[in-house]
Motif scaffolding. Structure first.
Motif, short mmCIF file in Angstrom:
data_model
loop_
_atom_site.label_atom_id
_atom_site.label_comp_id
_atom_site.label_asym_id
_atom_site.label_seq_id
_atom_site.Cartn_x
_atom_site.Cartn_y
_atom_site.Cartn_z
N MET A 62 26.59 18.12 2.22
CA MET A 62 26.74 18.97 1.06
C MET A 62 26.21 20.36 1.39
O MET A 62 25.15 20.50 1.96
N ILE A 63 26.96 21.35 1.04
CA ILE A 63 26.50 22.74 1.20
C ILE A 63 25.87 23.15 -0.12
O ILE A 63 26.50 23.09 -1.17
N HIS A 64 24.62 23.58 -0.07
CA HIS A 64 23.91 23.97 -1.29
C HIS A 64 24.11 25.44 -1.63
O HIS A 64 24.12 25.80 -2.81
N HIS A 65 24.22 26.28 -0.61
CA HIS A 65 24.53 27.68 -0.90
C HIS A 65 25.18 28.34 0.31
O HIS A 65 25.05 27.86 1.44
N ILE A 66 25.88 29.41 0.01
CA ILE A 66 26.47 30.25 1.03
C ILE A 66 26.14 31.69 0.65
O ILE A 66 25.74 31.96 -0.48
N SER A 67 26.32 32.60 1.60
CA SER A 67 26.17 34.01 1.29
C SER A 67 27.45 34.73 1.70
O SER A 67 28.10 34.34 2.68
N ILE A 68 27.79 35.74 0.93
CA ILE A 68 28.99 36.53 1.20
C ILE A 68 28.68 38.00 1.01
O ILE A 68 27.78 38.36 0.26
N PRO A 69 29.45 38.88 1.69
CA PRO A 69 29.29 40.31 1.47
C PRO A 69 30.23 40.80 0.39
O PRO A 69 31.29 40.21 0.14
N ALA A 70 29.87 41.89 -0.26
CA ALA A 70 30.73 42.50 -1.28
C ALA A 70 30.48 44.00 -1.34
O ALA A 70 29.36 44.45 -1.18
N GLU A 71 31.55 44.74 -1.60
CA GLU A 71 31.40 46.18 -1.81
C GLU A 71 30.67 46.45 -3.12
O GLU A 71 29.91 47.40 -3.21
N ASN A 72 30.92 45.62 -4.12
CA ASN A 72 30.29 45.77 -5.43
C ASN A 72 29.65 44.43 -5.81
O ASN A 72 30.23 43.64 -6.56
N PRO A 73 28.45 44.14 -5.28
CA PRO A 73 27.84 42.83 -5.47
C PRO A 73 27.66 42.41 -6.93
O PRO A 73 27.88 41.24 -7.26
N VAL A 74 27.31 43.32 -7.82
CA VAL A 74 27.09 42.92 -9.22
C VAL A 74 28.41 42.52 -9.88
O VAL A 74 28.47 41.55 -10.63
N LYS A 75 29.49 43.24 -9.59
CA LYS A 75 30.79 42.88 -10.16
C LYS A 75 31.26 41.53 -9.62
O LYS A 75 31.74 40.68 -10.37
N VAL A 76 31.11 41.32 -8.32
CA VAL A 76 31.51 40.05 -7.71
C VAL A 76 30.66 38.92 -8.29
O VAL A 76 31.18 37.84 -8.61
N ALA A 77 29.37 39.13 -8.46
CA ALA A 77 28.50 38.11 -9.05
C ALA A 77 28.96 37.76 -10.46
O ALA A 77 29.00 36.58 -10.85
N HIS A 78 29.32 38.77 -11.22
CA HIS A 78 29.80 38.53 -12.58
C HIS A 78 31.07 37.68 -12.58
O HIS A 78 31.18 36.71 -13.34
N VAL A 79 32.03 38.04 -11.75
CA VAL A 79 33.31 37.31 -11.70
C VAL A 79 33.09 35.87 -11.21
O VAL A 79 33.63 34.93 -11.78
N LEU A 80 32.30 35.70 -10.16
CA LEU A 80 32.07 34.34 -9.64
C LEU A 80 31.33 33.48 -10.66
O LEU A 80 31.61 32.28 -10.79
N SER A 81 30.39 34.05 -11.39
CA SER A 81 29.70 33.27 -12.42
C SER A 81 30.68 32.87 -13.52
O SER A 81 30.58 31.78 -14.09
N GLU A 82 31.66 33.72 -13.79
CA GLU A 82 32.70 33.38 -14.76
C GLU A 82 33.56 32.23 -14.26
O GLU A 82 33.88 31.30 -15.01
N LEU A 83 33.93 32.25 -12.99
CA LEU A 83 34.74 31.17 -12.41
C LEU A 83 34.01 29.84 -12.45
O LEU A 83 34.64 28.79 -12.56
N TRP A 84 32.71 29.86 -12.34
CA TRP A 84 31.87 28.64 -12.29
C TRP A 84 31.30 28.26 -13.65
O TRP A 84 30.63 27.25 -13.75
N ASN A 85 31.46 29.09 -14.65
CA ASN A 85 30.73 28.91 -15.91
C ASN A 85 29.23 28.85 -15.62
O ASN A 85 28.50 28.02 -16.16
N GLY A 86 28.80 29.71 -14.74
CA GLY A 86 27.39 29.75 -14.33
C GLY A 86 26.71 31.02 -14.79
O GLY A 86 27.12 31.63 -15.79
N GLN A 87 25.68 31.41 -14.06
CA GLN A 87 24.93 32.62 -14.36
C GLN A 87 24.64 33.36 -13.06
O GLN A 87 24.70 32.77 -11.98
N PHE A 88 24.29 34.63 -13.19
CA PHE A 88 23.90 35.39 -12.00
C PHE A 88 22.68 36.23 -12.31
O PHE A 88 22.36 36.49 -13.47
N ALA A 89 22.00 36.63 -11.24
CA ALA A 89 20.78 37.43 -11.37
C ALA A 89 20.58 38.24 -10.09
O ALA A 89 21.14 37.88 -9.04
#
Length: 156
Positions: A1-28
């Motif tokens: 099982m993979i518990h976490h991964i890391s990825i690069p982004a030009e706009n990390p806060v926007k990407v975090a927001h969109v990914l949290s939406e896809l997961w029904n999760g949260q970001f910080a």
């Protein structure tokens, strides 16, 4: 099982927001490196994605030092890094999010073995998204017996 991964982004806060939406999760914000964020799936496995500013490089420490961070202004916008990720959202919801963000997304078949949604974060980083109706065929293909059968055909 993979518990976490890391990825690069030009706009990390926007990407975090969109990914949290896809997961029904949260970001910080992610404290180890300024401008980074972490997206939490909020599941029992502690699944998360760390999002670093594009060009961030992780460096090994020396002696007892932990990982270090540096910024590479000459890094490529593209990467071989990608992940297959399940989501509770439907294909239509995923495609609507991609359309809203101006990011490429399309349903693809991987040689008929299973389908997935190619979701191109910032049009440069691939996430293979698996909505609920796609997951069963993906998981069936990834079972040990199915994979062993597949590997036997690849080796011949």
């Amino acid at each position: 099982m993979i518990h976490h991964i890391s990825i690069p982004a030009e706009n990390p806060v926007k990407v975090a927001h969109v990914l949290s939406e896809l997961w029904n999760g949260q970001f910080a914000p992610f404290y180890p490196y300024s401008g980074s964020y972490v997206v939490f799936k909020l599941d029992d496995s502690g699944t998360l994605i760390e999002i670093y500013p594009l060009g961030t490089e992780l460096l090994p420490g020396t002696g007892d030092q932990q990982v270090g961070f540096t910024a590479n202004p000459h890094s490529s916008a593209y990467s071989a890094t990608h992940a297959a990720i399940s989501t509770v959202l439907s294909e239509a919801e995923i495609l609507a999010i991609a359309n809203r963000e101006g990011w490429r997304a399309l349903r693809c078949s991987r040689d008929g073995f299973f389908d997935l949604i190619e979701f191109w974060v910032e049009n440069r980083l691939l996430l293979e998204l698996l909505p609920p109706d796609i997951v069963p065929k993906y998981l069936a293909f990834m079972q040990p017996r199915s994979l062993q059968k597949f590997l036997l055909t690849v080796d011949s």
